[in-house]
Design an enzyme around this catalytic site. Structure first.
Site, PDB file in Angstrom:
ATOM      1  N   TYR A   1       0.813  -1.221   0.000  1.00  0.00           N
ATOM      2  CA  TYR A   1       0.000   0.000   0.000  1.00  0.00           C
ATOM      3  C   TYR A   1       0.844   1.268   0.000  1.00  0.00           C
ATOM      4  O   TYR A   1       0.373   2.331  -0.377  1.00  0.00           O
ATOM      5  CB  TYR A   1      -0.942   0.038   1.210  1.00  0.00           C
ATOM      6  CG  TYR A   1      -2.069  -0.975   1.149  1.00  0.00           C
ATOM      7  CD1 TYR A   1      -2.256  -1.774   0.036  1.00  0.00           C
ATOM      8  CD2 TYR A   1      -2.940  -1.124   2.210  1.00  0.00           C
ATOM      9  CE1 TYR A   1      -3.272  -2.705  -0.016  1.00  0.00           C
ATOM     10  CE2 TYR A   1      -3.973  -2.053   2.164  1.00  0.00           C
ATOM     11  CZ  TYR A   1      -4.126  -2.842   1.046  1.00  0.00           C
ATOM     12  OH  TYR A   1      -5.136  -3.761   0.999  1.00  0.00           O
TER      13      TYR A   1
ATOM     14  N   LYS B   1       2.993 -15.469   2.541  1.00  0.00           N
ATOM     15  CA  LYS B   1       2.912 -16.173   1.247  1.00  0.00           C
ATOM     16  C   LYS B   1       4.350 -16.472   0.841  1.00  0.00           C
ATOM     17  O   LYS B   1       4.812 -16.073  -0.228  1.00  0.00           O
ATOM     18  CB  LYS B   1       2.179 -15.266   0.242  1.00  0.00           C
ATOM     19  CG  LYS B   1       1.868 -15.893  -1.097  1.00  0.00           C
ATOM     20  CD  LYS B   1       0.743 -16.899  -1.054  1.00  0.00           C
ATOM     21  CE  LYS B   1       0.556 -17.530  -2.425  1.00  0.00           C
ATOM     22  NZ  LYS B   1      -0.316 -18.716  -2.384  1.00  0.00           N
TER      23      LYS B   1
ATOM     24  N   ASP C   1      -3.541 -18.092   1.568  1.00  0.00           N
ATOM     25  CA  ASP C   1      -4.692 -18.726   0.913  1.00  0.00           C
ATOM     26  C   ASP C   1      -5.313 -19.771   1.838  1.00  0.00           C
ATOM     27  O   ASP C   1      -6.542 -19.873   1.959  1.00  0.00           O
ATOM     28  CB  ASP C   1      -4.309 -19.317  -0.460  1.00  0.00           C
ATOM     29  CG  ASP C   1      -2.940 -19.980  -0.472  1.00  0.00           C
ATOM     30  OD1 ASP C   1      -2.199 -19.860   0.532  1.00  0.00           O
ATOM     31  OD2 ASP C   1      -2.596 -20.629  -1.474  1.00  0.00           O
TER      32      ASP C   1
ATOM     33  N   ASP D   1      -5.717  -6.690   5.602  1.00  0.00           N
ATOM     34  CA  ASP D   1      -6.904  -5.947   5.154  1.00  0.00           C
ATOM     35  C   ASP D   1      -8.007  -6.938   4.790  1.00  0.00           C
ATOM     36  O   ASP D   1      -9.153  -6.834   5.238  1.00  0.00           O
ATOM     37  CB  ASP D   1      -6.492  -5.104   3.929  1.00  0.00           C
ATOM     38  CG  ASP D   1      -7.555  -4.125   3.493  1.00  0.00           C
ATOM     39  OD1 ASP D   1      -8.633  -4.083   4.120  1.00  0.00           O
ATOM     40  OD2 ASP D   1      -7.322  -3.401   2.511  1.00  0.00           O
TER      41      ASP D   1
ATOM     42  N   ASP E   1     -11.346  -8.373   7.345  1.00  0.00           N
ATOM     43  CA  ASP E   1     -12.740  -8.220   6.894  1.00  0.00           C
ATOM     44  C   ASP E   1     -13.446  -9.568   6.889  1.00  0.00           C
ATOM     45  O   ASP E   1     -14.605  -9.687   7.291  1.00  0.00           O
ATOM     46  CB  ASP E   1     -12.798  -7.637   5.481  1.00  0.00           C
ATOM     47  CG  ASP E   1     -12.978  -6.128   5.505  1.00  0.00           C
ATOM     48  OD1 ASP E   1     -12.668  -5.518   6.544  1.00  0.00           O
ATOM     49  OD2 ASP E   1     -13.422  -5.564   4.487  1.00  0.00           O
TER      50      ASP E   1
END
Ligand code: NAD
Length: 353
Positions: free
Chosen positions: A138, A188, A220, A244, A248
């Protein structure tokens, strides 16, 4: 103790008003806090032409903690990117170095039916997601969209330094120490070098916390496990973009976006506290918004920034009681319950406080 209050847009002013009522009650009981309001987001664009005006920058820099409603709305979606309300949020995090985002996903037993998952999978769920907030893809440079070989190419940079990883790892291990001492780090590393470093540094940091059990999971798989068996998690730590998405997902396991608070902390536990939801323009101004996430954010503020465990628990217990007493705003309503609006929910919390 000075609290900057930034109500923001949409339902922000309505939910913040209820949290301020709770604070005022605690002030009456001796809590020494001063409140000062400021503009952030779309309301700041309207009144001052920018989402994060100078006065607000001064206010949040001087304050010990910030209570935020929510920012944004469809009327601002066509503004140039630098003027959008969300920029105010990103800049406040960067300015104050709020690198640690703590998001609990708690399912109160009374609301087990609000989840889209089977009650036995989620009842009693209590996960804390610790998300790094000021680094990663980001903020990484270079970034942009440019012409290459006669076509547009978009690119961003995923980047973490070991010091950035280490400081969030410390927050996560210490958070786990206050809970069930299980920490799962999500990365990852099979594909991304940046997250190989993440795994290495988190593993090194674990040596300082022999009382915490550390595990690692690929992102994942973590996304899948959160739906399959979410109660296996206690504390989860991950980088900005994975956090992020996973936070959620975790919050929606509870089915009640209007119930969940969050904290974003700097190295000295100065923090910004806000509900996880947005400005809900569809219900703004209708006395329909659930103020409990904002009121619970206040409890997190008292606990993490002000070390005031007693009033923090008073607030949390009052919220538990209103649920036991069947008070429900529309977002968590089930037939047979007492449906109330934003202000009446505030009344019920105050009565139980
Ligand atoms: P949202 O969270 O505002 O709303 C999603 C859905 O949940 C809506 O149906 C809304 O009515 C409902 N909802 C949200 N909070 C509720 C509450 N307290 N009580 C009852 N129902 C509630 O997400 P969105 O619709 O995607 O975004 C709306 C605006 O909010 C956008 O401009 C977005 O950029 C902004 N946003 C801001 C923040 C923030 O300020 N931190 C976070 C997310 C989105």
């Amino acid at each position: 103790m000075k609290i900057a209050v930034l109500a923001g847009d949409g339902i922000g002013p309505e939910i913040i008003a209820q949290a301020v009522r709770v604070l005022t009650e605690l002030q009456r009981d001796g809590l020494k806090v001063e409140l000062e309001s400021g503009l952030l987001g779309g309301c700041a664009v309207d009144k001052a032409g920018v989402p994060f005006p100078q006065e607000t920058q001064k206010l949040v820099t001087e304050a010990d903690a910030i209570l935020l409603g929510a920012v944004g709305g469809p009327q601002y979606d066509t503004l140039p990117r630098t003027q959008r309300p969300e920029q105010g949020l990103l800049r406040i995090r960067k300015l104050l170095n709020l690198f640690a985002n703590l998001r609990p996903a708690i399912l109160y037993p009374e609301l087990a039916n609000a989840s889209t998952l089977k009650p036995e999978v989620v009842a009693g769920l209590n996960i804390m997601i610790v998300r790094e907030l000021t680094g990663d893809i980001y903020f990484g440079e270079p970034r942009g969209i440019e012409q290459r070989n006669n076509q547009r190419v978009g690119f961003n940079t995923m980047i973490y330094s070991e010091s950035e990883i280490r400081r969030i790892a410390h927050v996560a291990f210490q958070t786990a120490q206050k809970r069930n001492r299980q920490l799962c780090s999500v990365d990852k590393m099979n594909v991304l070098e940046c997250t190989q470093l993440w795994r290495d540094v988190v593993t090194e940091t674990a040596q300082d916390y022999p009382d915490v059990t550390l595990s690692h999971m690929l992102v994942d798989n973590a996304a899948m496990q959160l739906v399959r068996d979410p109660k296996q998690f206690d504390v989860v730590v991950t980088g900005n973009i994975f956090g992020d998405i996973l936070s959620d997902e975790a919050s929606m396991l509870t089915g009640s976006i209007g119930m969940l608070p969050s904290a974003s902390l700097d190295e000295n536990n100065k923090g910004m506290y806000e509900p996880i939801h947005g400005s809900a323009p569809d219900i703004a101004g209708k006395n329909m918004a659930n103020p409990l996430a904002t009121i619970l954010s206040l409890a997190m503020m008292l606990r993490y920034t002000f070390n005031q465990e007693v009033p923090a628990q008073r607030i949390e217990n009052a919220v538990k009681k209103v649920l036991i007493q069947d008070y429900r705003t529309a977002d968590i309503y089930e037939s047979g319950m007492r449906q109330v609006g934003t202000v009446e929910m505030g009344d019920a919390v105050l009565k139980n406080l």
